[in-house]
Scaffold this active site. Structure first.
Site, PDB file in Angstrom:
ATOM      1  N   HIS A   1      58.671 -29.850 -61.389  1.00  0.00           N
ATOM      2  CA  HIS A   1      59.502 -29.732 -60.183  1.00  0.00           C
ATOM      3  C   HIS A   1      60.302 -28.430 -60.255  1.00  0.00           C
ATOM      4  CE1 HIS A   1      61.718 -31.073 -56.699  1.00  0.00           C
ATOM      5  NE2 HIS A   1      62.822 -30.681 -57.305  1.00  0.00           N
TER       6      HIS A   1
ATOM      7  N   SER B   1      61.771 -27.944 -63.969  1.00  0.00           N
ATOM      8  CA  SER B   1      61.855 -29.091 -64.885  1.00  0.00           C
ATOM      9  C   SER B   1      60.506 -29.793 -64.935  1.00  0.00           C
ATOM     10  CB  SER B   1      62.877 -30.119 -64.374  1.00  0.00           C
ATOM     11  OG  SER B   1      64.122 -29.515 -64.073  1.00  0.00           O
TER      12      SER B   1
ATOM     13  N   ASP C   1      61.449 -37.439 -57.995  1.00  0.00           N
ATOM     14  CA  ASP C   1      61.931 -36.379 -58.891  1.00  0.00           C
ATOM     15  C   ASP C   1      63.119 -36.849 -59.733  1.00  0.00           C
ATOM     16  OD1 ASP C   1      60.000 -34.620 -57.824  1.00  0.00           O
ATOM     17  OD2 ASP C   1      61.320 -34.135 -56.151  1.00  0.00           O
TER      18      ASP C   1
HETATM   19  C1  GRF Z   1      54.998 -25.097 -58.552  1.00  0.00           C
HETATM   20  O1  GRF Z   1      55.889 -24.099 -58.212  1.00  0.00           O
HETATM   21  C2  GRF Z   1      55.737 -26.387 -58.762  1.00  0.00           C
HETATM   22  O2  GRF Z   1      57.025 -26.203 -59.226  1.00  0.00           O
HETATM   23  C3  GRF Z   1      55.746 -26.985 -57.394  1.00  0.00           C
HETATM   24  O3  GRF Z   1      54.528 -26.614 -56.819  1.00  0.00           O
HETATM   25  C4  GRF Z   1      54.087 -25.421 -57.408  1.00  0.00           C
HETATM   26  C5  GRF Z   1      52.679 -25.599 -57.859  1.00  0.00           C
HETATM   27  O4  GRF Z   1      52.015 -24.400 -57.911  1.00  0.00           O
HETATM   28  N1  GRF Z   1      55.960 -28.402 -57.435  1.00  0.00           N
HETATM   29  P1  GRF Z   1      50.496 -24.320 -58.320  1.00  0.00           P
HETATM   30  O5  GRF Z   1      49.688 -25.177 -57.340  1.00  0.00           O
HETATM   31  O6  GRF Z   1      50.360 -24.813 -59.737  1.00  0.00           O
HETATM   32  O7  GRF Z   1      50.138 -22.876 -58.194  1.00  0.00           O
END
Ligand code: GRF
Length: 221
Positions: A111, A138, A147
Site C-alpha cells: 500500500h 507499507s 489496508d
Molecule cells: C504500487 O504503487 C502500489 O503501492 C499500489 O499500486 C501500485 C502497483 O504498481 N497499490 P505495479 O502494478 O506493481 O506497477
C-alpha cells in the site's frame, strides 16, 4: 530452506511483479511464482508474466452476477499451484469473506502510504494536502479491514517542498520494488506470522514495522 511458492495478484502495470521476477532470475529470491492473477484483462503485468513463462489467470467481476460469486471463483483460483504466500501487488479490489477465510495470514498487500495513515485511495494527494513531511509505502497482512492489517515492513522518504503526486510517485516506485523483494525475502528466510493483530517473526512479536535500509532482516539489494 524450501523454495517459497508465491502467487502474485495484480490489476495494472505489474512493476512490482517484475521486481519479483528479476529477483528470482538473479537468484536473490528462492521463489517459484506459481501463478499471476489479474482482475483486469488488459493489465500490462499479464504480459510481463507471460514473457517470464508464468501461468496467468484473469478473473473479472463482469463475468459474475455478484461479489460473492466473484470471491468464490477467486478463492478457488488462488489454490492453483498450492502457494505458500499470496502477494497483492497493485490488486485494486477489496477481497471478500471467501478469500479472507481461506487464506488468512498468508496474504500480504503493498500500500502506498505510511499506514495507518491514508488507507484507501488517493494516498499521495491526501498526504500532500495534509502537509506531511514524510511519505512512504507499507506491506501489511491482508485482513478484513481495508489496508488495516498488521504492518510488516515500511519505507520512508522525505516530502520535498516542490513535490506533487507525480514526483512523489516517481521517487517511491523503485523503493517500493525494493521493499517488495526484501519483504518476500523475509518470508523466505523467517517464519513471519500474523497473530492476534500483530506481526511475529520467528516467534517474536515486532514492536513496529521493519524499515527498509534500517532493519537488518530487510536486506538491501
Ligand atoms: C504500487 O504503487 C502500489 O503501492 C499500489 O499500486 C501500485 C502497483 O504498481 N497499490 P505495479 O502494478 O506493481 O506497477
Amino acid at each position: 530452506m524450501m523454495t517459497l511458492r508465491i502467487c502474485v495478484l495484480i490489476s495494472g502495470s505489474g512493476s512490482n511483479l517484475q521486481a519479483l521476477i528479476e529477483a528470482r532470475d538473479s537468484g536473490r529470491l528462492d521463489v517459484e511464482i506459481v501463478q499471476v492473477i489479474s482482475n483486469v484483462a488488459s493489465a500490462k503485468g499479464l504480459e510481463r508474466a507471460t514473457q517470464a513463462g508464468i501461468p496467468c489467470s484473469i478473473v473479472e467481476q463482469s463475468a459474475f452476477t455478484g461479489r460473492e460469486d466473484f470471491d468464490h471463483a477467486l478463492a478457488l483460483l488462488m489454490a492453483t499451484g498450492s502457494p505458500d504466500l499470496f502477494v497483492f501487488a497493485g490488486f485494486m479490489r477489496i477481497v471478500g469473506e471467501a478469500v479472507l477465510s481461506a487464506y488468512a495470514g498468508r496474504m500480504i498487500n503493498l500500500h502506498p502510504s505510511l499506514l495507518p495513515l491514508y488507507p484507501g485511495l488517493n494516498t499521495y494527494q491526501r498526504a500532500l494536502d495534509a502537509g506531511d513531511n514524510e511519505y512512504g509505502a507499507s506491506i501489511h497482512f491482508l485482513t478484513e479491514q481495508l489496508d488495516g492489517g498488521p504492518v510488516i515492513s515500511q519505507l520512508r522518504i522525505p516530502v520535498e517542498a516542490a513535490d506533487d503526486v507525480s514526483s512523489l510517485q516517481k521517487r517511491l516506485a523503485p523503493l517500493e520494488h525494493r521493499l517488495m523483494v526484501a519483504t518476500v525475502e523475509l518470508f523466505q528466510n523467517h517464519k513471519v506470522e500474523c497473530r492476534d493483530g500483530y506481526v511475529s517473526i520467528d516467534n517474536e512479536s515486532i514492536d513496529g514495522p521493519l524499515l527498509l535500509e534500517v532493519h537488518d532482516k530487510l536486506k538491501i539489494a
